[in-house]
Design an enzyme around this catalytic site. Sequence first.
Site, PDB file in Angstrom:
ATOM      1  CG  ASN A 146      30.746  36.020  42.645  1.00 12.58           C
ATOM      2  OD1 ASN A 146      30.875  36.029  41.419  1.00 12.58           O
ATOM      3  ND2 ASN A 146      31.753  35.830  43.467  1.00 12.58           N
ATOM      4  CD  GLU A 190      32.074  42.100  45.862  1.00 12.03           C
ATOM      5  OE1 GLU A 190      30.912  42.438  45.675  1.00 12.03           O
ATOM      6  OE2 GLU A 190      32.509  40.989  45.490  1.00 12.03           O
ATOM      7  CG  HIS A 236      35.551  38.758  45.917  1.00 12.47           C
ATOM      8  ND1 HIS A 236      34.320  38.936  45.349  1.00 12.47           N
ATOM      9  CD2 HIS A 236      36.067  37.650  45.320  1.00 12.47           C
ATOM     10  CE1 HIS A 236      34.099  37.993  44.458  1.00 12.47           C
ATOM     11  NE2 HIS A 236      35.144  37.207  44.422  1.00 12.47           N
ATOM     12  CB  SER A 295      33.294  33.576  45.334  1.00 11.40           C
ATOM     13  OG  SER A 295      34.493  33.349  44.680  1.00 11.40           O
TER      14      SER A 295
HETATM   15  N1  CAA Z   1      48.879  38.011  33.183  1.00 11.05           N
HETATM   16  C1  CAA Z   1      49.290  39.119  32.576  1.00 11.05           C
HETATM   17  N2  CAA Z   1      48.600  39.713  31.574  1.00 11.05           N
HETATM   18  C2  CAA Z   1      47.477  39.111  31.177  1.00 11.05           C
HETATM   19  C3  CAA Z   1      46.975  37.926  31.769  1.00 11.05           C
HETATM   20  C4  CAA Z   1      47.725  37.387  32.828  1.00 11.05           C
HETATM   21  N3  CAA Z   1      47.328  36.283  33.494  1.00 11.05           N
HETATM   22  N4  CAA Z   1      45.819  37.588  31.168  1.00 11.05           N
HETATM   23  C5  CAA Z   1      45.576  38.516  30.225  1.00 11.05           C
HETATM   24  N5  CAA Z   1      46.577  39.431  30.236  1.00 11.05           N
HETATM   25  C6  CAA Z   1      46.670  40.633  29.435  1.00 11.05           C
HETATM   26  C7  CAA Z   1      47.151  40.392  28.021  1.00 11.05           C
HETATM   27  O1  CAA Z   1      48.559  40.407  27.930  1.00 11.05           O
HETATM   28  C8  CAA Z   1      46.514  41.548  27.279  1.00 11.05           C
HETATM   29  O2  CAA Z   1      47.264  42.735  27.505  1.00 11.05           O
HETATM   30  P1  CAA Z   1      47.256  43.978  26.440  1.00 11.05           P
HETATM   31  O3  CAA Z   1      45.870  44.567  26.527  1.00 11.05           O
HETATM   32  O4  CAA Z   1      48.300  44.908  26.937  1.00 11.05           O
HETATM   33  O5  CAA Z   1      47.531  43.375  25.103  1.00 11.05           O
HETATM   34  C9  CAA Z   1      45.175  41.707  27.977  1.00 11.05           C
HETATM   35  O6  CAA Z   1      45.349  41.167  29.292  1.00 11.05           O
HETATM   36  C10 CAA Z   1      44.077  40.963  27.265  1.00 11.05           C
HETATM   37  O7  CAA Z   1      44.435  39.582  27.189  1.00 11.05           O
HETATM   38  P2  CAA Z   1      44.316  38.663  25.882  1.00 11.05           P
HETATM   39  O8  CAA Z   1      44.395  39.495  24.639  1.00 11.05           O
HETATM   40  O9  CAA Z   1      45.221  37.485  26.014  1.00 11.05           O
HETATM   41  O10 CAA Z   1      42.924  37.997  26.023  1.00 11.05           O
HETATM   42  P3  CAA Z   1      41.547  38.657  26.121  1.00 11.05           P
HETATM   43  O11 CAA Z   1      41.472  39.945  25.390  1.00 11.05           O
HETATM   44  O12 CAA Z   1      40.631  37.542  25.805  1.00 11.05           O
HETATM   45  O13 CAA Z   1      41.443  38.982  27.696  1.00 11.05           O
HETATM   46  C11 CAA Z   1      40.623  38.454  29.795  1.00 11.05           C
HETATM   47  C12 CAA Z   1      41.516  37.997  28.666  1.00 11.05           C
HETATM   48  C13 CAA Z   1      41.248  39.696  30.467  1.00 11.05           C
HETATM   49  C14 CAA Z   1      40.601  37.316  30.809  1.00 11.05           C
HETATM   50  C15 CAA Z   1      39.201  38.811  29.230  1.00 11.05           C
HETATM   51  O14 CAA Z   1      38.725  37.743  28.463  1.00 11.05           O
HETATM   52  C16 CAA Z   1      38.201  39.109  30.302  1.00 11.05           C
HETATM   53  O15 CAA Z   1      38.152  40.209  30.848  1.00 11.05           O
HETATM   54  N6  CAA Z   1      37.344  38.121  30.604  1.00 11.05           N
HETATM   55  C17 CAA Z   1      36.320  38.256  31.650  1.00 11.05           C
HETATM   56  C18 CAA Z   1      36.975  38.094  32.988  1.00 11.05           C
HETATM   57  C19 CAA Z   1      35.994  38.252  34.105  1.00 11.05           C
HETATM   58  O16 CAA Z   1      34.817  38.531  33.950  1.00 11.05           O
HETATM   59  N7  CAA Z   1      36.516  38.047  35.337  1.00 11.05           N
HETATM   60  C20 CAA Z   1      35.709  38.095  36.516  1.00 11.05           C
HETATM   61  C21 CAA Z   1      35.217  36.715  36.820  1.00 11.05           C
HETATM   62  S1  CAA Z   1      34.168  36.716  38.255  1.00 11.05           S
HETATM   63  C22 CAA Z   1      35.244  36.722  39.531  1.00 11.05           C
HETATM   64  O17 CAA Z   1      36.440  36.736  39.396  1.00 11.05           O
HETATM   65  C23 CAA Z   1      34.630  36.678  40.895  1.00 11.05           C
HETATM   66  C24 CAA Z   1      34.390  35.328  41.466  1.00 11.05           C
HETATM   67  O18 CAA Z   1      34.377  35.249  42.706  1.00 11.05           O
HETATM   68  C25 CAA Z   1      34.101  34.142  40.649  1.00 11.05           C
HETATM   69  P1  NAD Z   2      41.762  26.649  42.917  1.00 15.09           P
HETATM   70  O1  NAD Z   2      41.081  25.324  42.977  1.00 15.09           O
HETATM   71  O2  NAD Z   2      42.414  27.086  41.650  1.00 15.09           O
HETATM   72  O3  NAD Z   2      42.900  26.728  44.080  1.00 15.09           O
HETATM   73  C1  NAD Z   2      42.677  26.403  45.415  1.00 15.09           C
HETATM   74  C2  NAD Z   2      44.032  26.014  46.023  1.00 15.09           C
HETATM   75  O4  NAD Z   2      43.871  25.912  47.441  1.00 15.09           O
HETATM   76  C3  NAD Z   2      44.536  24.648  45.532  1.00 15.09           C
HETATM   77  O5  NAD Z   2      45.859  24.804  45.028  1.00 15.09           O
HETATM   78  C4  NAD Z   2      44.542  23.765  46.792  1.00 15.09           C
HETATM   79  O6  NAD Z   2      45.623  22.854  46.836  1.00 15.09           O
HETATM   80  C5  NAD Z   2      44.674  24.824  47.886  1.00 15.09           C
HETATM   81  N1  NAD Z   2      44.159  24.402  49.189  1.00 15.09           N
HETATM   82  C6  NAD Z   2      42.970  23.797  49.459  1.00 15.09           C
HETATM   83  N2  NAD Z   2      42.844  23.645  50.794  1.00 15.09           N
HETATM   84  C7  NAD Z   2      43.959  24.185  51.371  1.00 15.09           C
HETATM   85  C8  NAD Z   2      44.406  24.361  52.722  1.00 15.09           C
HETATM   86  N3  NAD Z   2      43.667  23.945  53.744  1.00 15.09           N
HETATM   87  N4  NAD Z   2      45.598  24.972  52.937  1.00 15.09           N
HETATM   88  C9  NAD Z   2      46.354  25.397  51.893  1.00 15.09           C
HETATM   89  N5  NAD Z   2      45.974  25.271  50.594  1.00 15.09           N
HETATM   90  C10 NAD Z   2      44.806  24.679  50.348  1.00 15.09           C
HETATM   91  O7  NAD Z   2      40.680  27.719  43.401  1.00 15.09           O
HETATM   92  P2  NAD Z   2      40.560  29.277  43.023  1.00 15.09           P
HETATM   93  O8  NAD Z   2      39.750  29.394  41.790  1.00 15.09           O
HETATM   94  O9  NAD Z   2      41.934  29.879  43.100  1.00 15.09           O
HETATM   95  O10 NAD Z   2      39.645  29.789  44.225  1.00 15.09           O
HETATM   96  C11 NAD Z   2      40.188  30.056  45.503  1.00 15.09           C
HETATM   97  C12 NAD Z   2      39.250  30.960  46.269  1.00 15.09           C
HETATM   98  O11 NAD Z   2      39.082  32.198  45.551  1.00 15.09           O
HETATM   99  C13 NAD Z   2      37.836  30.403  46.487  1.00 15.09           C
HETATM  100  O12 NAD Z   2      37.350  30.853  47.726  1.00 15.09           O
HETATM  101  C14 NAD Z   2      37.058  31.039  45.330  1.00 15.09           C
HETATM  102  O13 NAD Z   2      35.684  31.133  45.571  1.00 15.09           O
HETATM  103  C15 NAD Z   2      37.702  32.413  45.283  1.00 15.09           C
HETATM  104  N6  NAD Z   2      37.597  33.121  44.001  1.00 15.09           N
HETATM  105  C16 NAD Z   2      37.669  32.425  42.838  1.00 15.09           C
HETATM  106  C17 NAD Z   2      37.578  33.100  41.636  1.00 15.09           C
HETATM  107  C18 NAD Z   2      37.680  32.373  40.321  1.00 15.09           C
HETATM  108  O14 NAD Z   2      37.356  32.963  39.287  1.00 15.09           O
HETATM  109  N7  NAD Z   2      38.107  31.107  40.295  1.00 15.09           N
HETATM  110  C19 NAD Z   2      37.452  34.497  41.627  1.00 15.09           C
HETATM  111  C20 NAD Z   2      37.423  35.185  42.845  1.00 15.09           C
HETATM  112  C21 NAD Z   2      37.479  34.475  44.035  1.00 15.09           C
END
Ligand code: CAA
Ligand code: NAD
Length: 284
Positions: A191, A153, A141, A120
């Site tokens: 991020n 990304e 990403h 991330s």
């Molecule tokens: N598998 C399959 N389908 C899924 C699913 C999954 N795991 N999760 C949701 N869906 C589908 C549902 O079936 C539904 O499909 P339809 O439109 O065809 O009905 C659709 O997605 C919407 O799902 P829900 O109605 O159950 O729930 P929702 O409307 O609340 O959506 C969500 C769920 C898609 C997660 C929505 O809440 C959302 O977009 N949230 C924000 C997610 C976000 O911002 N993600 C980025 C996080 S940052 C990141 O990832 C980077 C990082 O490094 C941290």
């Molecule tokens: P998570 O905690 O759900 O899963 C991590 C997994 O890695 C665990 O099952 C753990 O057992 C396994 N693990 C740890 N060390 C290991 C090793 N040395 N060898 C094999 N397996 C190992 O974490 P996550 O949320 O899936 O995040 C994973 C990566 O993806 C991180 O780098 C995170 O920043 C990135 N990411 C996370 C998100 C999010 O929304 N959570 C979104 C995009 C990217």
Amino acid sequence: MATVKRIGVVGGGQMGSGIAQVATMHGVDVWLHDLDPQALSKASSSISSSIHRFVSKSHITQAKGAEALKRLRFTSNLEDFRLADFIIEAIVESEDVKKDLFVKLDKIAKSSAILASNTSSISITRLASSTSRPRQVIGMHFMNPPPVMKLIEIVRGADTSEETFAATKALAERMGKVVITSQDYSGFIVNRILMPMINEAFFALYTGVATKEDIDTGMKLGTNHPMGPLELADFIGLDVCLSIMRVLQAGLGDNKYAPCPLLVKYVDAGRLGRKRGVGVYEYH
Ligand code: CAA
Ligand code: NAD
């Protein structure tokens, strides 16, 4: 590079399992590895239920869903990745742990294989420098949840080659995703912008500006975000959010990236969000 036929995904948590699912649903043979056998069995059930969800909504046929599951294998042995064309790392967000893994992957993977990280925020250049093939290391990403979110990304490290970039972009597009490209600076594009907003929501809660519900409702209805920032933090994992803030603070060197003490406290208490059943909110 020839078309990618087999990929290895390391880490079967919420991201690794979702990435493996997306790949197999788009015709790629996938090996999914985790050190923890429980993580692999949880990954297997969450992939099956997500594929079932796509089938029940008629997004794919039952036959396609069954074929996707057949292309997917689970393994506790990283050596199984020696035949992979492309490896995606999705383990814990820690530079040291990821570097150890890249050293191992560099030894196991065939010489033509690309090593991608789903990090991330962590420097792709530094992960690449732990291998003998920095030209073949790249950031790929995915967004959470990978089966639903449209974006990937792609992050170029200092030495990432054009061939590696082109092969990664082709794979992302084959998975039906839209690609954006970032240079290698802490937090990349998404991020760098998203996490300070989530951190600010924690500060709003910490300083008593409003309740958690009003902060989330404000951002959902006030700015049309699908989830409020605190709800989203629980969804991402508070440990992941805190690790990203620490990388932003170290890499961009500015006080504005200091993690909110409340976020730190929740992580210290093991309140990691939905995956633990408790974070800002409680989940039953
Ligand atoms: N598998 C399959 N389908 C899924 C699913 C999954 N795991 N999760 C949701 N869906 C589908 C549902 O079936 C539904 O499909 P339809 O439109 O065809 O009905 C659709 O997605 C919407 O799902 P829900 O109605 O159950 O729930 P929702 O409307 O609340 O959506 C969500 C769920 C898609 C997660 C929505 O809440 C959302 O977009 N949230 C924000 C997610 C976000 O911002 N993600 C980025 C996080 S940052 C990141 O990832 C980077 C990082 O490094 C941290
Ligand atoms: P998570 O905690 O759900 O899963 C991590 C997994 O890695 C665990 O099952 C753990 O057992 C396994 N693990 C740890 N060390 C290991 C090793 N040395 N060898 C094999 N397996 C190992 O974490 P996550 O949320 O899936 O995040 C994973 C990566 O993806 C991180 O780098 C995170 O920043 C990135 N990411 C996370 C998100 C999010 O929304 N959570 C979104 C995009 C990217």
